[in-house]
Enzyme design. Structure first.
Site, PDB file in Angstrom:
ATOM      1  N   LYS A  22       4.655   0.337  -3.374  1.00  0.00           N
ATOM      2  CA  LYS A  22       3.186   0.215  -3.478  1.00  0.00           C
ATOM      3  C   LYS A  22       2.575   1.538  -3.937  1.00  0.00           C
ATOM      4  CE  LYS A  22       0.808   1.076   0.317  1.00  0.00           C
ATOM      5  NZ  LYS A  22      -0.271   1.995   0.566  1.00  0.00           N
ATOM      6  N   ASN A  23       2.961   2.634  -3.274  1.00  0.00           N
ATOM      7  CA  ASN A  23       2.280   3.895  -3.575  1.00  0.00           C
ATOM      8  C   ASN A  23       2.631   4.426  -4.963  1.00  0.00           C
ATOM      9  OD1 ASN A  23       0.981   3.742  -1.158  1.00  0.00           O
ATOM     10  ND2 ASN A  23       2.283   5.213  -0.091  1.00  0.00           N
ATOM     11  N   CYS A 116      -7.123   3.268   4.235  1.00  0.00           N
ATOM     12  CA  CYS A 116      -6.910   3.128   5.686  1.00  0.00           C
ATOM     13  C   CYS A 116      -7.631   4.259   6.432  1.00  0.00           C
ATOM     14  CB  CYS A 116      -5.414   3.172   6.007  1.00  0.00           C
ATOM     15  SG  CYS A 116      -4.612   1.574   5.788  1.00  0.00           S
ATOM     16  N   ARG A 121      -9.595  12.431   5.331  1.00  0.00           N
ATOM     17  CA  ARG A 121      -9.113  12.212   3.959  1.00  0.00           C
ATOM     18  C   ARG A 121     -10.106  12.724   2.893  1.00  0.00           C
ATOM     19  NH1 ARG A 121      -5.993   6.524   3.510  1.00  0.00           N
ATOM     20  NH2 ARG A 121      -4.522   7.770   2.344  1.00  0.00           N
ATOM     21  N   ASP A 304       3.970   7.989   7.257  1.00  0.00           N
ATOM     22  CA  ASP A 304       3.800   6.536   7.163  1.00  0.00           C
ATOM     23  C   ASP A 304       4.760   5.775   8.079  1.00  0.00           C
ATOM     24  OD1 ASP A 304       1.886   6.800   5.001  1.00  0.00           O
ATOM     25  OD2 ASP A 304       3.595   7.549   3.890  1.00  0.00           O
ATOM     26  N   ARG A 396      -1.972  -5.247   2.852  1.00  0.00           N
ATOM     27  CA  ARG A 396      -2.260  -4.203   1.864  1.00  0.00           C
ATOM     28  C   ARG A 396      -0.974  -3.662   1.265  1.00  0.00           C
ATOM     29  NH1 ARG A 396      -6.986  -0.189   3.426  1.00  0.00           N
ATOM     30  NH2 ARG A 396      -6.336   0.415   1.370  1.00  0.00           N
TER      31      ARG A 396
HETATM   32  N1  EPU Z   1      -6.069  16.356   1.732  1.00  0.00           N
HETATM   33  C1  EPU Z   1      -7.141  17.225   1.703  1.00  0.00           C
HETATM   34  N2  EPU Z   1      -7.866  17.301   0.547  1.00  0.00           N
HETATM   35  C2  EPU Z   1      -7.561  16.566  -0.551  1.00  0.00           C
HETATM   36  C3  EPU Z   1      -6.454  15.681  -0.512  1.00  0.00           C
HETATM   37  C4  EPU Z   1      -5.721  15.604   0.659  1.00  0.00           C
HETATM   38  O1  EPU Z   1      -7.440  17.900   2.686  1.00  0.00           O
HETATM   39  O2  EPU Z   1      -8.267  16.681  -1.560  1.00  0.00           O
HETATM   40  C5  EPU Z   1      -5.301  16.247   2.975  1.00  0.00           C
HETATM   41  C6  EPU Z   1      -5.418  14.832   3.586  1.00  0.00           C
HETATM   42  O3  EPU Z   1      -6.600  14.683   4.326  1.00  0.00           O
HETATM   43  C7  EPU Z   1      -4.178  14.758   4.426  1.00  0.00           C
HETATM   44  C8  EPU Z   1      -3.173  15.579   3.603  1.00  0.00           C
HETATM   45  O4  EPU Z   1      -3.925  16.363   2.696  1.00  0.00           O
HETATM   46  O5  EPU Z   1      -4.424  15.399   5.648  1.00  0.00           O
HETATM   47  C9  EPU Z   1      -2.178  14.735   2.831  1.00  0.00           C
HETATM   48  O6  EPU Z   1      -2.867  13.791   2.054  1.00  0.00           O
HETATM   49  P1  EPU Z   1      -2.293  13.268   0.665  1.00  0.00           P
HETATM   50  O7  EPU Z   1      -3.280  13.596  -0.381  1.00  0.00           O
HETATM   51  O8  EPU Z   1      -0.891  13.730   0.505  1.00  0.00           O
HETATM   52  O9  EPU Z   1      -2.306  11.703   0.930  1.00  0.00           O
HETATM   53  P2  EPU Z   1      -2.808  10.575  -0.055  1.00  0.00           P
HETATM   54  O10 EPU Z   1      -2.401  10.877  -1.436  1.00  0.00           O
HETATM   55  O11 EPU Z   1      -4.219  10.260   0.233  1.00  0.00           O
HETATM   56  C10 EPU Z   1      -0.598   9.212   0.027  1.00  0.00           C
HETATM   57  C11 EPU Z   1      -0.215   7.812   0.421  1.00  0.00           C
HETATM   58  C12 EPU Z   1      -0.315   7.668   1.916  1.00  0.00           C
HETATM   59  C13 EPU Z   1       0.589   8.703   2.569  1.00  0.00           C
HETATM   60  C14 EPU Z   1       0.256  10.130   2.082  1.00  0.00           C
HETATM   61  C15 EPU Z   1       1.186  11.184   2.595  1.00  0.00           C
HETATM   62  C16 EPU Z   1      -0.924   6.469  -1.437  1.00  0.00           C
HETATM   63  C17 EPU Z   1      -1.801   5.411  -1.921  1.00  0.00           C
HETATM   64  N3  EPU Z   1      -1.122   6.872  -0.197  1.00  0.00           N
HETATM   65  O12 EPU Z   1      -1.936   9.378   0.470  1.00  0.00           O
HETATM   66  O13 EPU Z   1       0.176   6.362   2.189  1.00  0.00           O
HETATM   67  O14 EPU Z   1       0.411   8.658   3.970  1.00  0.00           O
HETATM   68  O15 EPU Z   1       0.282  10.146   0.633  1.00  0.00           O
HETATM   69  O16 EPU Z   1       2.479  10.954   2.157  1.00  0.00           O
HETATM   70  O17 EPU Z   1      -0.038   6.917  -2.151  1.00  0.00           O
HETATM   71  C18 EPU Z   1       0.375   4.367   3.377  1.00  0.00           C
HETATM   72  O18 EPU Z   1       1.106   3.940   2.469  1.00  0.00           O
HETATM   73  O19 EPU Z   1       0.247   3.778   4.495  1.00  0.00           O
HETATM   74  C19 EPU Z   1      -0.386   5.611   3.167  1.00  0.00           C
HETATM   75  C20 EPU Z   1      -1.456   5.943   3.880  1.00  0.00           C
END
Ligand code: EPU
Length: 432
Positions: A22-23, A116, A121, A304, A396
């Protein structure tokens, strides 16, 4: 609205082929906006986050066709650069189209993203990266309004290796003039997959999978054909289901190195794990023992799978601690597992668990995708019947979770919520 009715007690056994990620697919479905020409994607999971993302692309003018797990997406004619609240809110990665839209059409207007509810975030790294590349972005009444006459290469350092920001900036930089270097980049497999996909479209990206990624901008990207690799988190879910039910499950079509952290923690807790070139097997001969788990960016233990691991450790012998370091509030599973008889308490970002011999079936509510999966796993091992509500969260990211688990011997049935409610008031529901 659906519920999942899980009758616990079966030891799950067998083989399961893991569907596409998915991701990884969601990140690719932002990058498709950069291409002129059709993109053919195979092994795309049919989950609601993907359907929401396709809906968003279609509203911008993309042509989308789906046949089983193959998608053809053509973003040659992007007619609109604005998206509405309804299309952006449901998913986090809707925001990752901001950069590609700026690169392709020079302007974009997007409401702040949803996803979620597991922490604040923020999107500050994304905004910083785009600004360093020459975009001007303002937040106006909850909408990000961006403009860029020309994006240029930049040196960008992330304070934390964010998967999403790395993917977003890396994709955008493919069409920027000059060279972009991302320092402290995320090394998640989904980042590497996205780089492979972008390179297949004609991009010049080096270093993906390491913490320094270099992107040399090109004039144009073209369509391509690409297979989405397996969902390492679904693979982990099935391996944890083996651990939860004292079962024996082999996941196939996977990269074993993506499961290293999970497999090692399961071994530490007393499970047996084996791996081959494209499979991983977990066999849990009996009750596991309590351990400490700490989430970390890849290759550390994935956030996750933290909630699912907590469900497993809920019935381990002794005490366990699951520390979440990525998100502030990925904790929705804790009160629900306690309803099932678990003994869990929160201390800061840690879940402290006193293992109980057995969980008991209950009516519980999913608060987010992985919390929902954790509750289903708990139900598999619980005494009696567990009803998991808010199944739309599970939908999802899991395609036919109940079907996959049933084929491994579980008793999991999907029902309309109203149908289940009727069984509660049926004359023989509460015999005297
Ligand atoms: N963060 C910031 N600022 C930013 C971006 C991120 O502070 O501009 C922080 C976030 O708040 C968090 C940390 O950095 O504390 C990591 O966030 P990241 O950006 O790595 O997460 P994401 O890209 O929003 C993806 C996956 C998540 C998974 C995370 C970590 C997708 C769609 N989502 O989220 O997947 O938990 O990477 O590996 O790719 C799930 O599949 O259930 C899910 C939530």
């Amino acid at each position: 609205m659906h519920v999942l009715k899980v009758t616990g007690g079966s030891r799950l056994r067998g083989e399961v082929e893991v569907p596409g990620s998915k991701n990884a697919a969601l990140a690719i479905l932002s990058a498709v906006l950069l291409a002129e020409g059709p993109v053919v994607l195979h092994n795309v999971p049919d989950v609601s986050d993907i359907r929401d993302k396709l809906n968003l692309l279609q509203k911008l003018g993309a042509k989308v066709e789906r046949s089983e797990d193959t998608l053809v997406v053509d973003c040659t004619e992007i007619v609109y650069h604005e998206a509405d609240e309804e299309s952006v809110r449901p998913i986090r990665t809707s925001f990752y189209i901001l950069g590609p839209l700026l690169a392709r059409v020079g302007k974009a207007k997007l409401p702040a993203p949803g996803g979620c509810k597991i922490g604040a975030r923020p999107v500050d790294y994304h905004l910083k990266g785009l600004a360093l590349m020459g975009a001007q972005i303002d937040l106006v009444r909850g909408c990000y309004e961006g403009r860029a006459t020309e994006l240029h290469g930049a040196e960008i350092y992330f304070d934390f290796p964010s998967a999403g920001a790395t993917q977003h900036i890396m994709a955008t930089a493919t069409l920027a003039r000059g060279v972009t270097v991302i320092q402290n980049a995320a090394i998640e497999p989904e980042v590497t997959t996205l780089a492979e996909f972008l390179n297949r479209m004609g991009a010049r990206i080096e270093g993906a999978g390491t913490s320094v990624i270099t992107i040399i901008g090109v004039e144009k990207l073209h369509g391509c054909e690409f297979r989405v690799p397996e969902d390492r988190l679904q693979a982990g879910t099935f391996l944890l289901a083996a651990a939860m039910t004292k079962g024996d499950i082999t996941v196939t079509g996977v990269m074993p190195e993506h499961q290293t952290a999970l497999v090692n923690k399961l071994r530490e807790a007393g499970a047996e794990a084996f791996e081959g070139p494209d499979w991983v097997r977990v066999h849990s001969p009996g009750r596991l023992k309590g351990i400490r788990v700490k989430t970390m960016p890849y290759p550390g233990f994935p956030t996750d799978l933290q909630q699912l691991m907590a469900a497993v450790l809920g019935t381990a012998d002794g005490s366990s601690v699951v520390e979440e370091t990525i998100y502030e509030s990925r904790i929705g599973h804790v009160p629900e597992l306690n309803r099932m008889g678990a003994k869990m308490r929160l201390e800061g970002r840690s879940t402290v668990i006193d293992g109980v011999a057995r969980l008991k079936g209950a009516v519980v509510e999913a608060s987010d995708l992985r919390a929902g999966a954790a509750l289903v796993l708990a139900g598999l091992a619980a005494e009696g019947e567990t009803v998991v509500r808010n199944v739309h969260f599970i939908d999802r990211g899991y395609e036919d979770l109940e079907g996959c688990l049933s084929r491994l011997g579980a008793d999991v049935v999907r029902m309309e919520a109203t149908e289940w409610e009727r069984t509660l008031t049926a004359p023989d529901a509460n015999p005297i």
